[in-house]
Design an enzyme around this catalytic site. Structure first.
Site, mmCIF file in Angstrom:
data_model
loop_
_atom_site.group_PDB
_atom_site.id
_atom_site.type_symbol
_atom_site.label_atom_id
_atom_site.label_comp_id
_atom_site.label_asym_id
_atom_site.label_seq_id
_atom_site.Cartn_x
_atom_site.Cartn_y
_atom_site.Cartn_z
ATOM 1 N N ASP A 17 0.839 -1.202 0.000
ATOM 2 C CA ASP A 17 0.000 0.000 0.000
ATOM 3 C C ASP A 17 0.875 1.254 0.000
ATOM 4 O O ASP A 17 1.972 1.251 0.564
ATOM 5 C CB ASP A 17 -0.898 -0.026 1.255
ATOM 6 C CG ASP A 17 -2.024 0.987 1.161
ATOM 7 O OD1 ASP A 17 -2.251 1.538 0.070
ATOM 8 O OD2 ASP A 17 -2.669 1.233 2.198
ATOM 9 N N HIS A 34 2.624 3.435 -9.106
ATOM 10 C CA HIS A 34 2.478 1.997 -9.384
ATOM 11 C C HIS A 34 3.707 1.461 -10.124
ATOM 12 O O HIS A 34 4.124 0.331 -9.893
ATOM 13 C CB HIS A 34 1.204 1.749 -10.195
ATOM 14 C CG HIS A 34 -0.054 2.096 -9.445
ATOM 15 N ND1 HIS A 34 -0.252 1.740 -8.127
ATOM 16 C CD2 HIS A 34 -1.157 2.791 -9.819
ATOM 17 C CE1 HIS A 34 -1.445 2.178 -7.734
ATOM 18 N NE2 HIS A 34 -2.003 2.830 -8.733
ATOM 19 N N LEU A 128 10.896 -20.743 -4.066
ATOM 20 C CA LEU A 128 9.897 -19.864 -3.453
ATOM 21 C C LEU A 128 8.511 -20.068 -4.059
ATOM 22 O O LEU A 128 8.351 -20.019 -5.277
ATOM 23 C CB LEU A 128 10.332 -18.402 -3.661
ATOM 24 C CG LEU A 128 9.347 -17.323 -3.220
ATOM 25 C CD1 LEU A 128 9.252 -17.247 -1.697
ATOM 26 C CD2 LEU A 128 9.760 -15.951 -3.776
HETATM 27 C C1 FPP Z 1 -1.782 0.315 -3.273
HETATM 28 O O1 FPP Z 1 -1.350 1.613 -3.481
HETATM 29 C C2 FPP Z 1 -1.382 -0.577 -4.319
HETATM 30 C C3 FPP Z 1 -2.205 -1.142 -5.251
HETATM 31 C C4 FPP Z 1 -3.641 -0.891 -5.395
HETATM 32 C C5 FPP Z 1 -1.731 -2.076 -6.237
HETATM 33 C C6 FPP Z 1 -0.457 -2.779 -5.931
HETATM 34 C C7 FPP Z 1 0.255 -2.840 -7.179
HETATM 35 C C8 FPP Z 1 1.579 -2.787 -7.314
HETATM 36 C C9 FPP Z 1 2.508 -2.756 -6.186
HETATM 37 C C10 FPP Z 1 2.200 -2.729 -8.653
HETATM 38 C C11 FPP Z 1 2.010 -3.907 -9.530
HETATM 39 C C12 FPP Z 1 2.205 -5.233 -8.896
HETATM 40 C C13 FPP Z 1 2.647 -6.327 -9.528
HETATM 41 C C14 FPP Z 1 2.573 -7.635 -8.865
HETATM 42 C C15 FPP Z 1 3.224 -6.282 -10.860
HETATM 43 P P1 FPP Z 1 -2.454 2.760 -3.516
HETATM 44 O O2 FPP Z 1 -2.646 3.179 -4.904
HETATM 45 O O3 FPP Z 1 -3.687 2.299 -2.809
HETATM 46 O O4 FPP Z 1 -1.722 3.857 -2.674
HETATM 47 P P2 FPP Z 1 -2.415 5.024 -1.846
HETATM 48 O O5 FPP Z 1 -3.199 4.357 -0.749
HETATM 49 O O6 FPP Z 1 -1.264 5.825 -1.344
HETATM 50 O O7 FPP Z 1 -3.306 5.769 -2.801
#
Ligand code: FPP
Length: 243
Positions: A17, A34, A128
């Site tokens: 997150d 992202h 893994l």
């Molecule tokens: C939360 O950050 C993250 C996500 C909704 C998606 C997680 C995705 C990735 C880490 C990138 C792609 C992953 C892979 C496996 C290739 P947020 O957008 O909710 O952050 P915020 O709460 O600060 O808005």
């Protein structure tokens, strides 16, 4: 590696997150967060392989994430495509066994194909166990397991009295994995957000203030050290209290 903590968790699960906030702090679009998040995934997975972790589960996209603006969902899907295309060979070569847990039916056909291909190509691997929770929601997972058992009972294939936690768990997406010992959430939020609700019964929870794109090898090592210092009792008493 010599600096490894003595007690390694068998299964680490991470709620990644804070991509959006990471980008906002830099006056960048959310998508840039992202992109940086993918780099953190790459580094964390490599570190997990090097440490010799048995199971790593990453919450990549929740069932609720479909509610985000179309452009952001599209950007995230594009990143998954690119990640699978660019990293799959390395993961397979490193002995990772890839699994995806989640709905599957709602993702684009080509992503579905990539998921199945990754699982097939890595099925015999013994390194893994790398699981991506993708279009995943724990309440739906639990409801789906309940539906399956209810159907079996209705059809006379199952005596309801024989339903135990173990039988129930065998109907979850994670049936092949041990329960997570350690669940990490980055970004300072302190909730599970519909992630592995059944499986987290005895997990140690670690909430870190670091935003996901800033997570990597060093933060994983530190989290494992913190885990090693926690005392886990699984509802029983510790040795001192019994003596
Ligand atoms: C939360 O950050 C993250 C996500 C909704 C998606 C997680 C995705 C990735 C880490 C990138 C792609 C992953 C892979 C496996 C290739 P947020 O957008 O909710 O952050 P915020 O709460 O600060 O808005």
């Amino acid at each position: 590696m010599s600096s490894e903590p003595a007690i390694l968790p068998r299964h680490v699960a991470i709620i990644m997150d804070g991509n959006g906030r990471w980008a906002k702090k830099r006056h960048l679009p959310r998508e840039a967060g992202h992109v940086a998040g993918v780099a953190a995934v790459r580094e964390t997975v490599r570190a997990a392989v090097d440490i010799g972790l048995e199971n790593l589960t990453l919450f990549a996209f929740s069932s609720e994430n479909w509610k985000r603006p179309k452009a952001e969902v599209g950007a995230l899907m594009g990143l998954f495509r690119r990640y699978f295309n660019s990293d799959m060979n390395e993961l397979v070569e490193k002995g990772c066994r890839i699994r995806i847990i989640g709905h599957r039916g709602r993702v684009a056909g080509d992503i579905h194909g990539m998921i199945e291909d990754a699982e097939k190509r890595s099925a015999g691997n013994k390194g893994l166990n790398l699981t991506f929770a993708f279009d995943y929601g724990a309440q739906e997972e639990i409801a789906s397991a309940a539906r399956e058992l209810a159907r079996a009972a209705r059809d006379g294939r199952l005596d309801p009295e024989t339903i135990t936690p173990e039988l129930f768990a065998s109907r979850l997406f994670t049936s092949a994995l041990p329960e997570p010992d350690l669940i990490i959430r980055t970004s300072g939020e302190r909730r599970l957000s519909n992630f592995l609700l059944w499986q987290s019964a005895y997990a140690e929870l670690l909430f870190l203030d670091v935003l996901w794109p800033d997570f990597g090898r060093a933060q994983l090592a530190k989290a494992l050290e913190t885990f090693a210092q926690r005392e886990r009792r699984f509802g029983a008493l510790n040795a001192e209290a019994v003596a």
